[in-house]
Design an enzyme around this catalytic site. Structure first.
Site, PDB file in Angstrom:
ATOM      1  N   LYS A 228       0.883  -1.172   0.000  1.00 25.17           N
ATOM      2  CA  LYS A 228       0.000   0.000   0.000  1.00 25.17           C
ATOM      3  C   LYS A 228       0.916   1.217   0.000  1.00 25.17           C
ATOM      4  O   LYS A 228       1.428   1.626   1.040  1.00 25.17           O
ATOM      5  CB  LYS A 228      -0.885  -0.029   1.250  1.00 25.17           C
ATOM      6  CG  LYS A 228      -2.219   0.690   1.132  1.00 25.17           C
ATOM      7  CD  LYS A 228      -2.137   2.169   0.866  1.00 25.17           C
ATOM      8  CE  LYS A 228      -1.667   2.952   2.072  1.00 25.17           C
ATOM      9  NZ  LYS A 228      -1.532   4.404   1.785  1.00 25.17           N
TER      10      LYS A 228
ATOM     11  N   GLU B 166      10.056   1.697  10.507  1.00 15.19           N
ATOM     12  CA  GLU B 166      11.117   2.683  10.263  1.00 15.19           C
ATOM     13  C   GLU B 166      10.455   4.044  10.389  1.00 15.19           C
ATOM     14  O   GLU B 166       9.646   4.410   9.530  1.00 15.19           O
ATOM     15  CB  GLU B 166      11.683   2.534   8.841  1.00 15.19           C
ATOM     16  CG  GLU B 166      12.320   1.200   8.543  1.00 15.19           C
ATOM     17  CD  GLU B 166      13.606   0.975   9.305  1.00 15.19           C
ATOM     18  OE1 GLU B 166      14.113   1.912   9.955  1.00 15.19           O
ATOM     19  OE2 GLU B 166      14.093  -0.167   9.247  1.00 15.19           O
TER      20      GLU B 166
ATOM     21  N   CYS C  28      14.176  10.695   6.216  1.00 15.62           N
ATOM     22  CA  CYS C  28      13.992  10.360   7.641  1.00 15.62           C
ATOM     23  C   CYS C  28      15.288  10.549   8.427  1.00 15.62           C
ATOM     24  O   CYS C  28      15.270  10.891   9.589  1.00 15.62           O
ATOM     25  CB  CYS C  28      13.430   8.959   7.793  1.00 15.62           C
ATOM     26  SG  CYS C  28      14.335   7.720   6.886  1.00 15.62           S
TER      27      CYS C  28
ATOM     28  N   GLU D 197      10.370  16.566  14.329  1.00 16.74           N
ATOM     29  CA  GLU D 197      10.716  16.276  12.939  1.00 16.74           C
ATOM     30  C   GLU D 197       9.902  17.205  12.028  1.00 16.74           C
ATOM     31  O   GLU D 197       8.680  17.110  11.973  1.00 16.74           O
ATOM     32  CB  GLU D 197      10.407  14.810  12.599  1.00 16.74           C
ATOM     33  CG  GLU D 197      10.814  14.468  11.177  1.00 16.74           C
ATOM     34  CD  GLU D 197      10.605  12.999  10.820  1.00 16.74           C
ATOM     35  OE1 GLU D 197       9.490  12.490  11.010  1.00 16.74           O
ATOM     36  OE2 GLU D 197      11.566  12.376  10.329  1.00 16.74           O
TER      37      GLU D 197
HETATM   38  P1  NAP Z   1       2.296   8.769   7.583  1.00 15.86           P
HETATM   39  O1  NAP Z   1       0.997   9.105   8.202  1.00 15.86           O
HETATM   40  O2  NAP Z   1       3.285   8.109   8.457  1.00 15.86           O
HETATM   41  O3  NAP Z   1       2.007   7.858   6.296  1.00 15.86           O
HETATM   42  C1  NAP Z   1       2.903   6.927   5.776  1.00 15.86           C
HETATM   43  C2  NAP Z   1       2.121   5.786   5.137  1.00 15.86           C
HETATM   44  O4  NAP Z   1       1.280   5.160   6.099  1.00 15.86           O
HETATM   45  C3  NAP Z   1       1.198   6.210   4.021  1.00 15.86           C
HETATM   46  O5  NAP Z   1       1.140   5.182   3.056  1.00 15.86           O
HETATM   47  C4  NAP Z   1      -0.116   6.351   4.737  1.00 15.86           C
HETATM   48  O6  NAP Z   1      -1.190   6.309   3.853  1.00 15.86           O
HETATM   49  C5  NAP Z   1      -0.078   5.168   5.672  1.00 15.86           C
HETATM   50  N1  NAP Z   1      -0.922   5.262   6.864  1.00 15.86           N
HETATM   51  C6  NAP Z   1      -1.233   6.365   7.601  1.00 15.86           C
HETATM   52  N2  NAP Z   1      -1.981   6.023   8.654  1.00 15.86           N
HETATM   53  C7  NAP Z   1      -2.149   4.688   8.624  1.00 15.86           C
HETATM   54  C8  NAP Z   1      -2.818   3.746   9.463  1.00 15.86           C
HETATM   55  N3  NAP Z   1      -3.472   4.124  10.577  1.00 15.86           N
HETATM   56  N4  NAP Z   1      -2.808   2.444   9.122  1.00 15.86           N
HETATM   57  C9  NAP Z   1      -2.158   2.041   8.024  1.00 15.86           C
HETATM   58  N5  NAP Z   1      -1.506   2.880   7.181  1.00 15.86           N
HETATM   59  C10 NAP Z   1      -1.488   4.196   7.484  1.00 15.86           C
HETATM   60  O7  NAP Z   1       2.984  10.045   6.973  1.00 15.86           O
HETATM   61  P2  NAP Z   1       2.352  11.293   6.185  1.00 15.86           P
HETATM   62  O8  NAP Z   1       0.936  11.528   6.626  1.00 15.86           O
HETATM   63  O9  NAP Z   1       2.588  11.114   4.757  1.00 15.86           O
HETATM   64  O10 NAP Z   1       3.325  12.471   6.688  1.00 15.86           O
HETATM   65  C11 NAP Z   1       3.199  13.020   7.989  1.00 15.86           C
HETATM   66  C12 NAP Z   1       4.563  13.244   8.613  1.00 15.86           C
HETATM   67  O11 NAP Z   1       5.239  11.998   8.765  1.00 15.86           O
HETATM   68  C13 NAP Z   1       5.546  14.070   7.816  1.00 15.86           C
HETATM   69  O12 NAP Z   1       5.384  15.418   8.013  1.00 15.86           O
HETATM   70  C14 NAP Z   1       6.871  13.580   8.321  1.00 15.86           C
HETATM   71  O13 NAP Z   1       7.240  14.271   9.476  1.00 15.86           O
HETATM   72  C15 NAP Z   1       6.621  12.160   8.671  1.00 15.86           C
HETATM   73  N6  NAP Z   1       7.156  11.204   7.681  1.00 15.86           N
HETATM   74  C16 NAP Z   1       8.257  10.520   7.996  1.00 15.86           C
HETATM   75  C17 NAP Z   1       8.780   9.621   7.098  1.00 15.86           C
HETATM   76  C18 NAP Z   1      10.005   8.837   7.416  1.00 15.86           C
HETATM   77  O14 NAP Z   1      10.569   8.198   6.546  1.00 15.86           O
HETATM   78  N7  NAP Z   1      10.460   8.850   8.641  1.00 15.86           N
HETATM   79  C19 NAP Z   1       8.176   9.417   5.866  1.00 15.86           C
HETATM   80  C20 NAP Z   1       7.012  10.129   5.567  1.00 15.86           C
HETATM   81  C21 NAP Z   1       6.519  11.006   6.491  1.00 15.86           C
HETATM   82  P3  NAP Z   1      -2.631   6.918   4.275  1.00 15.86           P
HETATM   83  O15 NAP Z   1      -2.398   8.080   5.170  1.00 15.86           O
HETATM   84  O16 NAP Z   1      -3.188   7.303   2.997  1.00 15.86           O
HETATM   85  O17 NAP Z   1      -3.383   5.806   4.896  1.00 15.86           O
END
Ligand code: NAP
Ligand code: MG
Length: 489
Positions: free
Chosen positions: A180, A254, A288, A385
């Site tokens: 996904k 991660e 990250c 972050e």
């Molecule tokens: P996120 O919420 O962590 O989403 C990452 C992935 O998880 C997406 O595919 C997302 O898709 C999915 N997801 C979210 N909630 C979920 C749940 N409850 N169950 C299963 N899958 C779920 O990140 P984001 O919303 O894109 O970004 C928010 C913040 O996260 C950023 O500002 C950044 O600080 C951080 N981030 C960190 C990393 C890293 O590599 N450390 C990468 C990306 C973002 P859906 O939301 O569509 O379900």
């Protein structure tokens, strides 16, 4: 551009679905194309196919050297189609073409080659057998068996590399998988599915179901998925771990970071500035392991910040599809607002805005490279972050002070120390609480080394010699070689 619009990848083919998910090009803020809002039913169909592939040993019954060749072919196809991959990821999430072609695509191909190389390696051991009391003749061994369907959830910041780290490890371990991808970057993941299929991965082994919200939650909740691998924010990682607990699913996570990039007085100032820029501004800071906190010893602090300002102001911000752009946009309006919010917090907290700032509202989601100096360890721009092109520069005097500031975070993904003093370098390598530590460099990774976080930066490791471990169950097998089996009654 090769955009797989309006489809999911299921059963070895692209299947149309009508539920639309709009993907925005962050360089223009205009729609790039329509992907699919995957549903719980789509996830269920993918999991059932994967379970059937697992039960029929559709993949693991293929000669291991042939499986190695298949993943190797996929790695080669990724290299050959570098321009396609770079164009798609640049348009969907704003990675500069330059960076995509130079780093992300070759790193993904390399990682896949590495996973391919693990397939024919011996797994499990034979063990001497010890039985208290009656002696006897036994043969004992461990079997390492694919755990079953792997549910893989990836973020948008490395739209090819993150799926490859997970799909490659799962397939190399023998697990069918359901991916996904993030709603901001579905097209790169679908292109990866095309390439893996073309290379010879059988149908049912990999499904790609784009979506936002419903699909990811359905995957984590599905009873037919014993293993979840996730990369993304720490907050979402905690949700996933809680939800996975209902079925005691195995999870690897991660998560986020707030890594320290530490420069001592004995570092050449120009090298230090290059190392700081490379640490934070790659991919607009959406990395990250980004070195988002730079710690600089007082002896070079003035010279460092002066050169940093000059060098940052030479950087060009522009369309990710333009080869001359050093920095593209951030991924989305949401992220743009989030980053701008942190810049406002930095100003309000009393840090000095050395260069950059919120900039003007334009067509794309651009944030100029931004540097705050005079940051103290507890300001929110030093603890949270930001995931954008915002650097916090913190001065320090002593080695002890630098180490304590560096470790004063709930994260522990990475860190770096720059010094000519070998003993000091090795003390930091030992004492930084982080999964990866660099000495006199930053950012670079190898698939041969484990990657993951201490503390709230994650759980488990990807890559390295043990990369397949999270996708395997261990079984102990005991064989009685005695003429008469043991009996008590
Ligand atoms: P996120 O919420 O962590 O989403 C990452 C992935 O998880 C997406 O595919 C997302 O898709 C999915 N997801 C979210 N909630 C979920 C749940 N409850 N169950 C299963 N899958 C779920 O990140 P984001 O919303 O894109 O970004 C928010 C913040 O996260 C950023 O500002 C950044 O600080 C951080 N981030 C960190 C990393 C890293 O590599 N450390 C990468 C990306 C973002 P859906 O939301 O569509 O379900
Ligand atoms: Mg989200």
């Amino acid at each position: 551009m090769n955009l797989h619009e309006g489809v999911i990848f299921l059963n070895g083919e692209f299947q149309e679905r009508s539920a639309k998910l709009t993907v925005i090009n962050p360089s223009t803020a205009q729609p790039l194309g329509y992907s699919v809002e995957g549903s719980a039913d789509d996830i269920d169909a993918a999991v059932k196919l994967a379970q059937a592939a697992h039960d029929s040993r559709a993949w693991t019954s293929i000669d291991p050297l042939e499986r190695t060749r298949i993943l190797g072919r996929a790695a080669q196809l990724i290299r050959e189609r570098e321009a396609d991959f770079s164009a798609v990821m640049s348009a969907e999430m704003g990675m500069t073409l330059n960076f995509a072609g130079w780093m992300e695509v070759p790193m993904a191909a390399n990682a896949l080659d590495f996973f391919a190389s693990l397939i024919p390696q011996p797994k499990g051991v034979t063990a001497p057998f010890s039985l208290a009391g009656p002696q006897g003749d036994y043969l004992a061994m461990t079997l390492k068996q694919p755990i079953g369907v792997a549910g893989l959830i990836t973020p948008w910041n490395f739209p090819l590399l993150m799926p490859v780290w997970k799909v490659g490890a799962a397939l190399a371990a023998g697990c069918p998988c359901v991916l996904k991808p993030a709603p901001q970057s579905p097209f790169t993941a679908l292109l990866l599915a095309e390439v893996l299929h073309e290379a010879g991965v059988p149908e049912g082994l990999l499904s790609v179901i784009p979506g936002s919200d419903e699909a990811g939650k359905a995957l984590v909740a599905h009873p037919g998925v014993p293993k979840i691998a996730f990369t993304g924010s720490t907050e979402t990682g905690k949700h996933i771990m809680r939800s996975a607990a209902d079925h005691l699913k195995r999870v690897t996570l991660e998560l986020g970071g707030k890594s320290a990039n530490i420069f001592f007085d004995d570092t050449d100032v120009e090298e230090a500035v290059s190392g700081a820029l490379f640490g934070i501004f790659l991919n607009s800071g959406q990395v990250c392991q980004a070195g988002s906190r730079v710690l600089v010893q007082r002896g070079i602090y003035e010279a460092f910040t002066a050169r940093l300002k000059a060098r940052v102001e030479e950087m060009t911000v522009g369309d990710a599809g333009d080869f001359t752009s050093d920095i593209g946009p951030v991924v989305s309006r949401e992220q743009w607002e989030r980053v701008r919010g942190y810049i406002e917090q930095g100003k309000a907290s009393g840090a000095t805005l050395l260069t950059g700032g919120v900039g003007v509202e334009g067509d794309g989601f651009f944030v100029p490279p931004t540097v705050f100096t005079g940051v103290t360890a507890k300001m929110s721009i030093a603890t949270e972050e930001i995931f954008g092109p915002v650097l916090a520069v913190i001065p320090f005097d002593t080695e002890e002070e630098a180490l304590s500031i560096a470790n004063l975070t709930l994260y522990g993904l990475a860190g770096a120390v720059w010094t000519r003093d070998i003993k000091r370098a090795l003390r930091f390598a030992r004492d930084l609480q982080a999964g990866t530590v660099w000495v006199n460099t930053y950012q670079i990774l190898s698939p041969t080394l484990p990657f993951g976080g201490f503390k709230q930066s994650g759980l488990g490791r990807e890559l390295g010699p043990q990369a397949l471990e999270p996708y395997l169950e261990t079984k102990s097998v005991i064989v009685d070689l005695n003429d008469t089996p043991m009996q008590m009654f």
